[in-house]
Design a protein around this motif. Structure first.
Motif, PDB file in Angstrom:
ATOM      1  N   GLY A 107       0.786  -1.228   0.000  1.00 43.62           N
ATOM      2  CA  GLY A 107       0.000   0.000   0.000  1.00 43.62           C
ATOM      3  C   GLY A 107       0.813   1.271   0.000  1.00 43.62           C
ATOM      4  N   PHE A 108       2.136   1.170  -0.156  1.00 44.27           N
ATOM      5  CA  PHE A 108       2.973   2.363  -0.162  1.00 44.27           C
ATOM      6  C   PHE A 108       2.663   3.192  -1.406  1.00 44.27           C
ATOM      7  N   VAL A 109       2.703   4.523  -1.272  1.00 42.13           N
ATOM      8  CA  VAL A 109       2.362   5.414  -2.374  1.00 42.13           C
ATOM      9  C   VAL A 109       3.436   6.483  -2.504  1.00 42.13           C
ATOM     10  N   SER A 110       3.643   6.973  -3.707  1.00 43.51           N
ATOM     11  CA  SER A 110       4.622   8.030  -3.944  1.00 43.51           C
ATOM     12  C   SER A 110       4.173   9.323  -3.266  1.00 43.51           C
ATOM     13  N   TYR A 111       4.959   9.800  -2.306  1.00 43.78           N
ATOM     14  CA  TYR A 111       4.600  11.054  -1.634  1.00 43.78           C
ATOM     15  C   TYR A 111       4.817  12.248  -2.562  1.00 43.78           C
ATOM     16  N   GLU A 112       5.690  12.116  -3.539  1.00 50.74           N
ATOM     17  CA  GLU A 112       5.884  13.205  -4.500  1.00 50.74           C
ATOM     18  C   GLU A 112       4.657  13.359  -5.398  1.00 50.74           C
ATOM     19  N   LEU A 113       4.024  12.245  -5.750  1.00 52.68           N
ATOM     20  CA  LEU A 113       2.798  12.324  -6.529  1.00 52.68           C
ATOM     21  C   LEU A 113       1.688  12.998  -5.723  1.00 52.68           C
ATOM     22  N   VAL A 114       1.576  12.641  -4.447  1.00 53.83           N
ATOM     23  CA  VAL A 114       0.592  13.286  -3.572  1.00 53.83           C
ATOM     24  C   VAL A 114       0.836  14.796  -3.547  1.00 53.83           C
ATOM     25  N   TYR A 115       2.107  15.181  -3.407  1.00 53.61           N
ATOM     26  CA  TYR A 115       2.440  16.604  -3.389  1.00 53.61           C
ATOM     27  C   TYR A 115       2.024  17.283  -4.694  1.00 53.61           C
ATOM     28  N   ARG A 116       2.363  16.685  -5.830  1.00 50.70           N
ATOM     29  CA  ARG A 116       2.076  17.322  -7.120  1.00 50.70           C
ATOM     30  C   ARG A 116       0.581  17.519  -7.330  1.00 50.70           C
ATOM     31  N   LEU A 117      -0.208  16.509  -6.981  1.00 46.16           N
ATOM     32  CA  LEU A 117      -1.652  16.621  -7.159  1.00 46.16           C
ATOM     33  C   LEU A 117      -2.250  17.692  -6.263  1.00 46.16           C
ATOM     34  N   LEU A 118      -1.792  17.760  -5.008  1.00 48.19           N
ATOM     35  CA  LEU A 118      -2.302  18.782  -4.099  1.00 48.19           C
ATOM     36  C   LEU A 118      -1.837  20.168  -4.505  1.00 48.19           C
ATOM     37  N   ALA A 119      -0.582  20.287  -4.922  1.00 48.12           N
ATOM     38  CA  ALA A 119      -0.059  21.588  -5.344  1.00 48.12           C
ATOM     39  C   ALA A 119      -0.848  22.118  -6.536  1.00 48.12           C
ATOM     40  N   GLU A 120      -1.167  21.231  -7.486  1.00 49.44           N
ATOM     41  CA  GLU A 120      -1.955  21.650  -8.648  1.00 49.44           C
ATOM     42  C   GLU A 120      -3.340  22.127  -8.220  1.00 49.44           C
ATOM     43  N   ARG A 121      -3.946  21.417  -7.272  1.00 49.03           N
ATOM     44  CA  ARG A 121      -5.271  21.803  -6.792  1.00 49.03           C
ATOM     45  C   ARG A 121      -5.239  23.157  -6.091  1.00 49.03           C
ATOM     46  N   ILE A 122      -4.238  23.377  -5.242  1.00 57.17           N
ATOM     47  CA  ILE A 122      -4.143  24.643  -4.510  1.00 57.17           C
ATOM     48  C   ILE A 122      -3.875  25.800  -5.469  1.00 57.17           C
ATOM     49  N   ARG A 123      -2.978  25.587  -6.426  1.00 60.70           N
ATOM     50  CA  ARG A 123      -2.662  26.660  -7.383  1.00 60.70           C
ATOM     51  C   ARG A 123      -3.859  26.982  -8.274  1.00 60.70           C
ATOM     52  N   THR A 124      -4.632  25.958  -8.641  1.00 60.17           N
ATOM     53  CA  THR A 124      -5.830  26.195  -9.445  1.00 60.17           C
ATOM     54  C   THR A 124      -6.844  27.012  -8.655  1.00 60.17           C
ATOM     55  N   ARG A 125      -7.023  26.672  -7.378  1.00 61.57           N
ATOM     56  CA  ARG A 125      -7.952  27.423  -6.527  1.00 61.57           C
ATOM     57  C   ARG A 125      -7.491  28.864  -6.365  1.00 61.57           C
ATOM     58  N   LEU A 126      -6.176  29.043  -6.195  1.00 63.71           N
ATOM     59  CA  LEU A 126      -5.629  30.387  -6.019  1.00 63.71           C
ATOM     60  C   LEU A 126      -5.789  31.209  -7.293  1.00 63.71           C
ATOM     61  N   ALA A 127      -5.583  30.585  -8.460  1.00 60.68           N
ATOM     62  CA  ALA A 127      -5.738  31.291  -9.734  1.00 60.68           C
ATOM     63  C   ALA A 127      -7.181  31.728  -9.945  1.00 60.68           C
ATOM     64  N   ALA A 128      -8.127  30.860  -9.601  1.00 66.26           N
ATOM     65  CA  ALA A 128      -9.541  31.215  -9.736  1.00 66.26           C
ATOM     66  C   ALA A 128      -9.909  32.373  -8.817  1.00 66.26           C
TER      67      ALA A 128
END
Length: 233
Positions: free
Chosen positions: A141-162
């Motif tokens: 069940g281990f997951v890439s923490y860098e992938l988690v970061y990238r997905l969250l960063a994209e979501r936060i930046r999209t919210r900030l841009a809007a």
């Protein structure tokens, strides 16, 4: 107790900086921190990682990856000691607390191996971090923490841009997040620094058992993260 370091089998007297630069996390944790709004940061601080983040943001820009990984190559995990040309050095609990701000009081983090399955790992990432991804999970069940970061960063930046595209007179004080979303981002940041720095492995993946410890943010600070991280070195 001292050891004759020159006779230690497999010890490298010369550090390969090329190899040292190649491993570990490629994401600067302080960049992740910069994306968090004040309420998200307050959750991380309340969880007991405020001093760690302060030190991270102060020292990381001045401590390049090559230097970090070169130092890692001087660590002998058989005797838990750094081996240098001038002798040996190790970290005491007092040293570790002074460097990281993480204490040794509190209960042991309840890492439960029963959560180490691919199905439960995906479920925990979705419910506790708010991330739905088709990435491959390991059998544990281990997951890439860098992938988690990238997905969250994209979501936060999209919210900030809007938010920035709204007319100035219609701007709220900050982009709107629900309490659940703020909790998820705070957990994601803590999961990132634990997985990438405190309990890091060469696979750059995070343990779902750690996520279970982050389920209740009000209890995260009651665990002895310093003991767990120092023992992991």
């Amino acid at each position: 107790m001292r050891h004759e370091t020159g006779a230690m089998r497999g010890f490298q007297t010369e550090v390969d900086l090329g190899k040292a630069c190649a491993g570990g996390s490629s994401i600067d944790a302080s960049t992740f921190w910069d994306l968090l709004d004040p309420s998200m940061r307050s959750r991380v601080i309340a969880a007991g990682f405020g001093d760690y983040v302060t030190g991270l943001c102060r020292t990381q820009p001045q401590f390049p990856p090559a230097m970090r990984y070169a130092l890692m190559e001087r660590w002998n995990d058989c005797i838990h000691t750094f081996i240098f040309g001038f002798g040996e050095m190790t970290l005491t609990p007092a040293d570790y607390t002074a460097i990281t701000g993480l204490g040794f009081n509190g209960r042991a983090a309840p890492l439960d191996a029963r959560y180490q399955t691919a199905a439960l790992g995906a479920e925990l990432v979705h419910t506790l971090l708010g991330v739905t991804t088709q990435t491959r999970y390991t059998a544990q069940g281990f997951v890439s923490y860098e992938l988690v970061y990238r997905l969250l960063a994209e979501r936060i930046r999209t919210r900030l841009a809007a938010w920035r595209e709204l007319p100035v007179e219609a701007w709220p004080a900050a982009p709107a997040y629900t309490r659940k979303e703020r909790d998820q981002v705070a957990r994601s940041f803590i999961f990132y620094i634990i997985s990438s720095q405190l309990l890091c492995t060469s696979q750059n993946k995070g343990d779902p058992a750690v996520l279970v410890c982050l389920r209740d943010l009000s209890r995260v600070g009651s665990y002895s993260w310093g003991s767990l991280a120092l023992a992991h070195l």
